[in-house]
Design an enzyme around this catalytic site. Sequence first.
Site, mmCIF file in Angstrom:
data_model
loop_
_atom_site.group_PDB
_atom_site.id
_atom_site.type_symbol
_atom_site.label_atom_id
_atom_site.label_comp_id
_atom_site.label_asym_id
_atom_site.label_seq_id
_atom_site.Cartn_x
_atom_site.Cartn_y
_atom_site.Cartn_z
ATOM 1 N N GLY A 149 14.658 79.291 20.511
ATOM 2 C CA GLY A 149 15.676 78.719 19.657
ATOM 3 C C GLY A 149 17.041 79.322 19.959
ATOM 4 O O GLY A 149 17.161 80.382 20.573
ATOM 5 N N CYS A 150 18.076 78.617 19.526
ATOM 6 C CA CYS A 150 19.439 79.055 19.824
ATOM 7 C C CYS A 150 19.763 80.376 19.124
ATOM 8 O O CYS A 150 20.241 81.322 19.751
ATOM 9 C CB CYS A 150 20.439 77.956 19.434
ATOM 10 S SG CYS A 150 20.232 77.305 17.765
ATOM 11 N N TYR A 151 19.505 80.438 17.822
ATOM 12 C CA TYR A 151 19.766 81.701 17.114
ATOM 13 C C TYR A 151 18.884 82.830 17.651
ATOM 14 O O TYR A 151 19.385 83.932 17.899
ATOM 15 C CB TYR A 151 19.517 81.528 15.618
ATOM 16 C CG TYR A 151 20.503 80.639 14.887
ATOM 17 C CD1 TYR A 151 21.854 80.963 14.821
ATOM 18 C CD2 TYR A 151 20.075 79.481 14.242
ATOM 19 C CE1 TYR A 151 22.746 80.146 14.131
ATOM 20 C CE2 TYR A 151 20.961 78.669 13.554
ATOM 21 C CZ TYR A 151 22.302 79.003 13.493
ATOM 22 O OH TYR A 151 23.178 78.205 12.807
#
Lengths: 346, 346, 346, 346
Positions: A149-151
Amino acid sequence: MNKIKAAIVGASGYTGAELVRLLINHPHVDIAAMTADRKAGMRMADVFPHLGGLELPDLIKMDEVDWSHIDVCFCCLPHGTTQQFIASLPQNVRIVDLSADFRLKDIEEYAKWYGDEHRAPELQKEAVYGLSELKRDEIAKARLVANPGCYPTSAQLPLIPLLKEGKISTDGIIIDSKSGTTGAGRAPKEGTLFCEVSDAINAYGVGTHRHGPEIEQGLSEAAGKDVIVSFTPHLMPMNRGILSTIYVSLEKGASVDDLRSTLDQSYANDPFVRVVEEGNSPATRHVRGSNYCLIGVFADRAPGRAIIVCVEDNVVKGASGQAVQNMNIMFGFDEISGLTQQPMFP
Amino acid sequence: MNKIKAAIVGASGYTGAELVRLLINHPHVDIAAMTADRKAGMRMADVFPHLGGLELPDLIKMDEVDWSHIDVCFCCLPHGTTQQFIASLPQNVRIVDLSADFRLKDIEEYAKWYGDEHRAPELQKEAVYGLSELKRDEIAKARLVANPGCYPTSAQLPLIPLLKEGKISTDGIIIDSKSGTTGAGRAPKEGTLFCEVSDAINAYGVGTHRHGPEIEQGLSEAAGKDVIVSFTPHLMPMNRGILSTIYVSLEKGASVDDLRSTLDQSYANDPFVRVVEEGNSPATRHVRGSNYCLIGVFADRAPGRAIIVCVEDNVVKGASGQAVQNMNIMFGFDEISGLTQQPMFP
Amino acid sequence: MNKIKAAIVGASGYTGAELVRLLINHPHVDIAAMTADRKAGMRMADVFPHLGGLELPDLIKMDEVDWSHIDVCFCCLPHGTTQQFIASLPQNVRIVDLSADFRLKDIEEYAKWYGDEHRAPELQKEAVYGLSELKRDEIAKARLVANPGCYPTSAQLPLIPLLKEGKISTDGIIIDSKSGTTGAGRAPKEGTLFCEVSDAINAYGVGTHRHGPEIEQGLSEAAGKDVIVSFTPHLMPMNRGILSTIYVSLEKGASVDDLRSTLDQSYANDPFVRVVEEGNSPATRHVRGSNYCLIGVFADRAPGRAIIVCVEDNVVKGASGQAVQNMNIMFGFDEISGLTQQPMFP
Amino acid sequence: MNKIKAAIVGASGYTGAELVRLLINHPHVDIAAMTADRKAGMRMADVFPHLGGLELPDLIKMDEVDWSHIDVCFCCLPHGTTQQFIASLPQNVRIVDLSADFRLKDIEEYAKWYGDEHRAPELQKEAVYGLSELKRDEIAKARLVANPGCYPTSAQLPLIPLLKEGKISTDGIIIDSKSGTTGAGRAPKEGTLFCEVSDAINAYGVGTHRHGPEIEQGLSEAAGKDVIVSFTPHLMPMNRGILSTIYVSLEKGASVDDLRSTLDQSYANDPFVRVVEEGNSPATRHVRGSNYCLIGVFADRAPGRAIIVCVEDNVVKGASGQAVQNMNIMFGFDEISGLTQQPMFP
């Protein structure tokens, strides 16, 4: 070298378009098929006019792809719909999955956070978590890579080496993340209209965002024990970019300089991760459009504490760029192939 | 009621213009003088064309003001230049100082953080810290009110009642703040050009921002002991607004609901501070252009911890609006006079 | 092929940084020297942190460059300072000048609009106006190419073929242009601060902008008679991009379809200029970061009139990208070398 | 004075929320009912959290309103649904209709541009076009006022006096308009997502926008003959504001100064329309959040031509503010009642 053939499944979203932008200049890849069930029959240029200058296959339905001559599938389907699709792919196809479906190793955690039983638990076991810099060997051998995921990418890249080396406490890690609006996708929603997002900021999913357990999975593995973090994402008026401000306690004997040098050494040979010089503050504009991740390390005013700032482009290193990087590792290409665009500023 | 006469000193910056916007509709105040040394002789409408529809006195130099018939002076001078000016004012003039010069009670702290000896230590003792809701009685009697900083307002309004009531620990308080660019002022600097700020975010003054000691002063007073906080401000592409995400540990026996009810009760009679309902997330767009401060309270995923989100308009509640509110208290006007504009959305 | 050596003079502005972004991936060019007189001695990465991942020569002063082994000089100096510098360069150096100093053929026009006598009139005669698609043969042979202005590029690319073919009237051409803020440069000015530009738009230089005569020069040459245009530039909250909305009268016998087909044919073999399909409206986001120019042709509601919409990225096709394209033509490289980045959206 | 009772029908959109913002501080109006069929039963604060500090009636369905004690109805329904609703209202209710349904006098023009037969032609005849400054006497007596469109307001206020006085030609009027995104409404659409609008601009409805005939209706009436205009609207990254750049030919004997003085005199007694001084360029930020309209007049570089720049806040003077202004005229209130907010800058 012959080019490998790539399919992009779910190509009508922002990550799909970004894969096209990156792959079109990749020396070893041909885009052989693109799917978008509701937009099947359309040209990609009609869905994304900025790609109008390219020769691209038209959008088709998933079941119209001839998988026999596809080497790699980038899967950009929504969470939940991905498992059965991937389970149906023939063995010759290697997969980089940009959804969350194969990220959490614990099937029960998955069910708890994503609301449904996992429908491909065998594949789940096989899947490799694709944090490129830290899982390179496993990725190289994997058939199915779960793209992070990006985070979680922005949180784990700085924190995992520090936890592995015992430089910071596993307690009280705070991750305060600010994201551009691409992270919310292209489906029309009131909350992501221009007038709602511009000139404003808000937190969302406070205490409950699904990237929390993904982050904790990586940090716990690195620490060798359960880590619980505080994690708050924010939506802000920016197209691309994530900046995570991370608050940590130093372990006894460790200094802020130790944190910096640990990170420096961990990523010394990595082309995309860079620890900025002391006193410099990384900004999302420094990585816009590129696969870079920049990390700054600061002494906190509170003794024994440090503040780490990590920036990435959420669509590149936080999604499609890392997906291409993982493909490069899987197929033995130079890791920077297709990723040599420099940041675009302003 | 006769109107009182107000002077705005240093009127050519954003806070000066905002004072005009607010005071022009104030039922009990006339703007009698406005100064801007380098722009003396100009009309305010030439410096700020958005005020072109108003009858306003021209800008003059500070030493051209006839203070004998001025009742209140809003002082918007830069930090450091304010002390001697205020010391020179006649006793009939009451002052709301929007600079940082009289905020820190400890003269040595001032010297440490602002780089110079304080030149008006007697006035410093007399000055009242103007956090309107929490210092109302002192403000009412004060001749000199030190208007709080923008970040400190957003941090102290939620934290002080919780510390006073012993609901949260004094240890490990983290304040992660995101600010609109008005906070950086109107003087041209590369770092606040449109192309540098837009579509981006960065942290600045990490571990070293001057609002840190100001926040700690208020929290320590509330807690009855020294409090050290982690505080990181961020610059983001937004004209107005501050959102502070605050991470706290609950004291033994306290629950997240206790935090919410403590804050609810503390501000039950305050027109400008409101605790939003459970599950709602305050956004800066909810307060844009108004004097409101909204507070959200959330359970953290980490047990025993809570997350507080506080939003304000940095130019209003964080500067000129709170200054007008303080003036209202000082002169016995209705506290909302001149501050009844509702938020502008979008 | 051996790489040629390029110098970037005046590298500390936005166009200089953009040249680096483009040239760093150019297969036939090495960046051998970069100058910035006031920032001499600094690393480019300190001036532009987004370039921190690159190996680049440090910034030096103009007179420190050893011109004997430089093949091409990109000159990004301010208007007025450029003439004497270019006159001083040895003959082995070919020049792409991004300033306005050599764009106007008529020395008196130059003096009138730029306020000073031209100090290198012989060079002025030699200089070739570098509108790549329309001056290819002359550019190939030129030693000194005057890179067109950003607005003039967006106006001339659609209008010149139509005037040449006699499809539109030379009277009453209206060019209404909207530009991103990069066009105003990186020098700090009140008017380009974030808070002044964001959430707003204004016209500037109405009736008096210096790009007016540059546009007229090109159109007059194409029409074979004097053309006077109405031209209004606007500043808007956008980093990159120009959109010019152009209002024209059809010549007798010409139809809107004729305009489209004339432009289609003119640019049929040009990789960067594209006439969009009927009914599509080109947007600046379709070309962001790329060297493309898109043109849309529409029937006006007023009979006998048409509306043309032209978009480009002002920093790329309107400045540094066209400069690289011109260099490619001058040195016989493939015209798209270094310019294969696709638009970045979002 | 007793307050009149207002109903806002279709209150869940941006214009409905803006009416609340304005009316809540109106000295002579109570908001007695608000409707939103799909959101009936909700509190306005849940639909628009920025209004959370106000005492407001809950949203109900249109047929739940007791019209017997409503004095004025602000109708914010979508185009097409409005006619039958207004026809059903009892005679005691006066109406300001913010839709387009009663703007075009010619029923056939309406059917042509809006795609359906008009269902209340008798009401259409009765309706008064509510361009406040230019139709004051008719508005005062009207039961039904058709509030002008946002673009037509910005075009007609400068052009009508000039046409009436014969200062400009009726031929070749070009109106190039740039609008903030509130104009597109709050219904989620791909085209108005933050990531699609930000950092970009595009034209839309080129040659075909419905505000074209509305503008022509007003200009033709003023000129006493048919006027056809070229009109192009643009969507840009701005919450509020319209800037129209208008290109005109001077009539014989008229000068640019004549245009300015004609407009100056026309609006000399109007509190909201102001001609800015020569050389000043009106910007949308100068009117943000206010009911002002600013007009600049410039000589064009083309002889015999002039350029007029007109700015307004599309949500205020272009919609809800002008609606309140019209109500003030209808009920004999001071025309500025409820509209004394000054522009908010930044």
